[in-house]
Design a protein around this motif. Structure first.
Motif, PDB file in Angstrom:
ATOM      1  N   GLY A 155      15.401  98.065 102.415  1.00 44.59           N
ATOM      2  CA  GLY A 155      14.996  99.190 101.588  1.00 44.59           C
ATOM      3  C   GLY A 155      15.290  99.047 100.112  1.00 44.59           C
ATOM      4  O   GLY A 155      14.813  99.856  99.298  1.00 44.59           O
ATOM      5  N   ASP A 156      16.055  98.036  99.728  1.00 46.67           N
ATOM      6  CA  ASP A 156      16.329  97.821  98.307  1.00 46.67           C
ATOM      7  C   ASP A 156      15.036  97.457  97.577  1.00 46.67           C
ATOM      8  O   ASP A 156      14.107  96.885  98.161  1.00 46.67           O
ATOM      9  N   THR A 157      14.977  97.778  96.299  1.00 46.06           N
ATOM     10  CA  THR A 157      13.773  97.510  95.521  1.00 46.06           C
ATOM     11  C   THR A 157      14.075  96.624  94.321  1.00 46.06           C
ATOM     12  O   THR A 157      15.194  96.616  93.802  1.00 46.06           O
ATOM     13  N   LEU A 158      13.060  95.893  93.892  1.00 48.92           N
ATOM     14  CA  LEU A 158      13.122  95.083  92.681  1.00 48.92           C
ATOM     15  C   LEU A 158      11.999  95.533  91.762  1.00 48.92           C
ATOM     16  O   LEU A 158      10.835  95.605  92.177  1.00 48.92           O
ATOM     17  N   ASP A 159      12.334  95.803  90.528  1.00 45.90           N
ATOM     18  CA  ASP A 159      11.356  96.265  89.551  1.00 45.90           C
ATOM     19  C   ASP A 159      10.719  95.072  88.860  1.00 45.90           C
ATOM     20  O   ASP A 159      10.882  94.840  87.658  1.00 45.90           O
TER      21      ASP A 159
END
Length: 209
Positions: free
Chosen positions: A111-115
Protein backbone atom coordinates in the motif's frame (compact mmCIF):
# COMPACT_ATOMS: atom_id res chain seq x y z
CA UNK A 1 12.49 2.14 -17.26
CA UNK A 2 10.09 4.97 -16.43
CA UNK A 3 10.56 8.64 -17.28
CA UNK A 4 8.95 11.78 -15.90
CA UNK A 5 9.92 15.45 -15.66
CA UNK A 6 12.42 14.71 -12.87
CA UNK A 7 14.33 11.94 -14.64
CA UNK A 8 14.41 8.18 -14.96
CA UNK A 9 13.37 5.32 -12.66
CA UNK A 10 14.19 1.64 -13.02
CA UNK A 11 11.87 -1.21 -12.12
CA UNK A 12 14.53 -3.63 -10.82
CA UNK A 13 18.17 -3.55 -11.89
CA UNK A 14 18.75 -6.55 -14.09
CA UNK A 15 21.20 -9.43 -14.18
CA UNK A 16 24.32 -10.35 -16.18
CA UNK A 17 24.92 -7.71 -18.86
CA UNK A 18 22.10 -5.58 -17.51
CA UNK A 19 24.07 -2.35 -17.21
CA UNK A 20 25.32 -2.64 -20.79
CA UNK A 21 21.77 -3.26 -22.00
CA UNK A 22 20.51 -0.32 -19.94
CA UNK A 23 23.03 2.09 -21.45
CA UNK A 24 22.20 0.85 -24.95
CA UNK A 25 18.50 1.45 -24.32
CA UNK A 26 19.20 4.94 -22.98
CA UNK A 27 21.11 5.81 -26.14
CA UNK A 28 18.33 4.44 -28.33
CA UNK A 29 15.78 6.66 -26.59
CA UNK A 30 18.09 9.69 -26.48
CA UNK A 31 17.98 9.64 -22.68
CA UNK A 32 21.67 9.00 -21.98
CA UNK A 33 22.10 12.45 -20.40
CA UNK A 34 19.03 12.22 -18.16
CA UNK A 35 19.59 11.34 -14.49
CA UNK A 36 18.54 8.00 -13.05
CA UNK A 37 16.78 9.15 -9.89
CA UNK A 38 15.59 5.89 -8.39
CA UNK A 39 15.62 2.09 -8.49
CA UNK A 40 12.29 0.54 -7.54
CA UNK A 41 12.60 -3.13 -6.61
CA UNK A 42 9.94 -5.81 -6.84
CA UNK A 43 11.75 -8.56 -4.90
CA UNK A 44 15.16 -9.85 -3.93
CA UNK A 45 16.07 -12.59 -6.39
CA UNK A 46 19.57 -12.20 -7.76
CA UNK A 47 18.48 -11.68 -11.36
CA UNK A 48 16.66 -8.52 -10.22
CA UNK A 49 19.18 -7.01 -7.79
CA UNK A 50 22.65 -7.93 -9.08
CA UNK A 51 23.30 -4.45 -10.48
CA UNK A 52 21.75 -2.35 -7.71
CA UNK A 53 24.94 -1.44 -5.85
CA UNK A 54 27.00 -0.64 -8.98
CA UNK A 55 24.20 1.53 -10.38
CA UNK A 56 23.79 3.38 -7.10
CA UNK A 57 27.53 4.05 -7.03
CA UNK A 58 27.49 5.30 -10.62
CA UNK A 59 24.28 7.35 -10.56
CA UNK A 60 23.54 8.21 -6.92
CA UNK A 61 20.02 6.81 -7.34
CA UNK A 62 17.90 6.03 -4.29
CA UNK A 63 16.55 2.52 -3.79
CA UNK A 64 13.03 1.58 -2.68
CA UNK A 65 12.55 -2.11 -1.88
CA UNK A 66 10.07 -4.51 -0.24
CA UNK A 67 10.88 -4.84 3.46
CA UNK A 68 10.15 -8.57 3.64
CA UNK A 69 13.02 -9.40 1.26
CA UNK A 70 15.65 -7.61 3.36
CA UNK A 71 17.78 -10.76 3.73
CA UNK A 72 18.15 -10.96 -0.05
CA UNK A 73 19.63 -7.46 -0.28
CA UNK A 74 22.07 -8.36 2.49
CA UNK A 75 23.10 -11.48 0.56
CA UNK A 76 21.80 -13.86 3.26
CA UNK A 77 18.43 -15.17 2.04
CA UNK A 78 16.98 -18.34 3.54
CA UNK A 79 15.29 -20.82 1.22
CA UNK A 80 13.21 -23.80 2.32
CA UNK A 81 11.22 -26.55 0.67
CA UNK A 82 11.25 -26.66 -3.11
CA UNK A 83 12.97 -23.28 -3.30
CA UNK A 84 16.08 -24.66 -1.56
CA UNK A 85 17.43 -25.50 -5.03
CA UNK A 86 17.14 -21.87 -6.08
CA UNK A 87 18.94 -20.91 -2.89
CA UNK A 88 21.87 -23.17 -3.76
CA UNK A 89 22.15 -21.62 -7.22
CA UNK A 90 22.09 -18.10 -5.78
CA UNK A 91 24.65 -19.01 -3.13
CA UNK A 92 27.03 -20.09 -5.90
CA UNK A 93 26.16 -17.12 -8.10
CA UNK A 94 26.71 -14.31 -5.60
CA UNK A 95 30.50 -14.69 -5.28
CA UNK A 96 30.97 -15.63 -8.94
CA UNK A 97 29.08 -12.55 -10.09
CA UNK A 98 30.57 -10.32 -7.36
CA UNK A 99 27.22 -9.39 -5.85
CA UNK A 100 27.47 -6.38 -3.56
CA UNK A 101 25.00 -6.18 -0.68
CA UNK A 102 23.10 -2.94 -0.14
CA UNK A 103 20.61 -1.27 2.18
CA UNK A 104 17.57 0.36 0.55
CA UNK A 105 16.92 4.03 1.21
CA UNK A 106 13.23 3.34 1.63
CA UNK A 107 11.56 0.19 2.91
CA UNK A 108 8.31 -0.65 1.13
CA UNK A 109 5.21 -2.27 2.62
CA UNK A 110 1.88 -3.14 1.02
CA UNK A 111 0.00 0.00 0.00
CA UNK A 112 2.95 2.38 0.16
CA UNK A 113 3.13 4.93 -2.64
CA UNK A 114 5.90 6.59 -4.64
CA UNK A 115 5.35 10.01 -6.15
CA UNK A 116 7.14 9.26 -9.41
CA UNK A 117 6.02 8.84 -13.01
CA UNK A 118 2.19 8.90 -12.82
CA UNK A 119 2.16 7.66 -9.23
CA UNK A 120 2.92 4.09 -8.12
CA UNK A 121 1.37 2.01 -5.33
CA UNK A 122 2.97 -1.11 -3.88
CA UNK A 123 0.82 -4.24 -4.15
CA UNK A 124 2.18 -7.09 -2.03
CA UNK A 125 2.00 -10.29 -4.13
CA UNK A 126 3.81 -12.92 -2.03
CA UNK A 127 4.59 -16.41 -3.20
CA UNK A 128 7.59 -16.02 -5.47
CA UNK A 129 9.36 -14.50 -2.46
CA UNK A 130 7.96 -13.37 0.87
CA UNK A 131 8.23 -9.73 -0.12
CA UNK A 132 7.38 -10.05 -3.82
CA UNK A 133 5.61 -6.81 -4.78
CA UNK A 134 3.95 -5.43 -7.87
CA UNK A 135 3.63 -1.72 -8.64
CA UNK A 136 0.25 -0.32 -9.68
CA UNK A 137 -0.35 2.93 -11.55
CA UNK A 138 -3.98 3.87 -10.98
CA UNK A 139 -3.86 6.67 -13.55
CA UNK A 140 -2.89 4.29 -16.34
CA UNK A 141 -4.57 1.21 -14.84
CA UNK A 142 -1.27 -0.60 -15.32
CA UNK A 143 0.37 -3.14 -13.01
CA UNK A 144 4.04 -4.05 -13.10
CA UNK A 145 3.64 -7.70 -12.06
CA UNK A 146 7.32 -8.56 -11.50
CA UNK A 147 7.61 -12.39 -11.48
CA UNK A 148 3.96 -13.19 -10.81
CA UNK A 149 4.04 -14.92 -14.21
CA UNK A 150 6.17 -15.11 -17.35
CA UNK A 151 4.48 -13.95 -20.56
CA UNK A 152 5.59 -15.61 -23.78
CA UNK A 153 2.45 -16.17 -25.85
CA UNK A 154 1.35 -19.82 -25.74
CA UNK A 155 4.39 -20.58 -23.56
CA UNK A 156 3.26 -18.23 -20.78
CA UNK A 157 3.49 -19.81 -17.33
CA UNK A 158 3.63 -19.24 -13.60
CA UNK A 159 7.09 -19.57 -11.99
CA UNK A 160 8.15 -23.19 -11.32
CA UNK A 161 7.90 -24.31 -7.69
CA UNK A 162 11.67 -24.43 -7.31
CA UNK A 163 11.72 -20.62 -7.63
CA UNK A 164 8.85 -19.87 -5.23
CA UNK A 165 9.61 -19.36 -1.55
CA UNK A 166 5.97 -19.78 -0.49
CA UNK A 167 4.07 -21.35 -3.41
CA UNK A 168 0.92 -21.75 -1.34
CA UNK A 169 0.44 -17.98 -1.57
CA UNK A 170 0.69 -17.73 -5.35
CA UNK A 171 -3.01 -18.27 -6.11
CA UNK A 172 -4.07 -15.54 -3.70
CA UNK A 173 -1.56 -13.14 -5.22
CA UNK A 174 -2.83 -13.80 -8.75
CA UNK A 175 -6.39 -13.18 -7.58
CA UNK A 176 -5.30 -9.98 -5.80
CA UNK A 177 -3.57 -8.69 -8.93
CA UNK A 178 -6.58 -9.40 -11.14
CA UNK A 179 -8.94 -7.73 -8.67
CA UNK A 180 -7.37 -4.35 -9.54
CA UNK A 181 -8.89 -2.04 -12.14
CA UNK A 182 -6.58 -3.00 -15.00
CA UNK A 183 -6.14 -2.17 -18.64
CA UNK A 184 -2.78 -3.91 -18.86
CA UNK A 185 0.12 -5.52 -17.02
CA UNK A 186 3.87 -5.60 -17.60
CA UNK A 187 5.80 -8.63 -16.31
CA UNK A 188 9.56 -8.68 -15.75
CA UNK A 189 9.90 -11.79 -17.91
CA UNK A 190 8.04 -11.61 -21.20
CA UNK A 191 8.16 -10.78 -24.87
CA UNK A 192 7.44 -7.42 -26.52
CA UNK A 193 3.66 -7.79 -26.45
CA UNK A 194 1.40 -4.93 -25.39
CA UNK A 195 0.32 -4.56 -21.74
CA UNK A 196 -3.19 -5.53 -22.85
CA UNK A 197 -1.91 -8.78 -24.39
CA UNK A 198 0.07 -9.63 -21.25
CA UNK A 199 -3.07 -9.08 -19.16
CA UNK A 200 -5.05 -11.40 -21.42
CA UNK A 201 -2.39 -14.09 -20.96
CA UNK A 202 -2.46 -13.72 -17.18
CA UNK A 203 -6.23 -14.06 -17.13
CA UNK A 204 -6.02 -17.21 -19.25
CA UNK A 205 -3.42 -18.71 -16.93
CA UNK A 206 -5.53 -17.87 -13.89
CA UNK A 207 -8.54 -19.52 -15.51
CA UNK A 208 -6.62 -22.75 -16.02
CA UNK A 209 -5.06 -22.84 -12.54
Amino acid sequence: MLRDASGLYLIDAGFIGGITQLKRALRQHGWENEPIRGIILTHGHLDHILNVAPLVKETGAWVAAPRLDAEHYAGTPKYTGWSHGAGILEAMGRPLLRFQSFTPDRWIDDGDTLDVWCGLRAVHLPGHTHGHTGWYCETRKLLFTADLFASYGPLSHFPPRILNSCPELMRGSVEKALSLDLQGVLPNHGNAASPEAHLSRLRRLAGRA
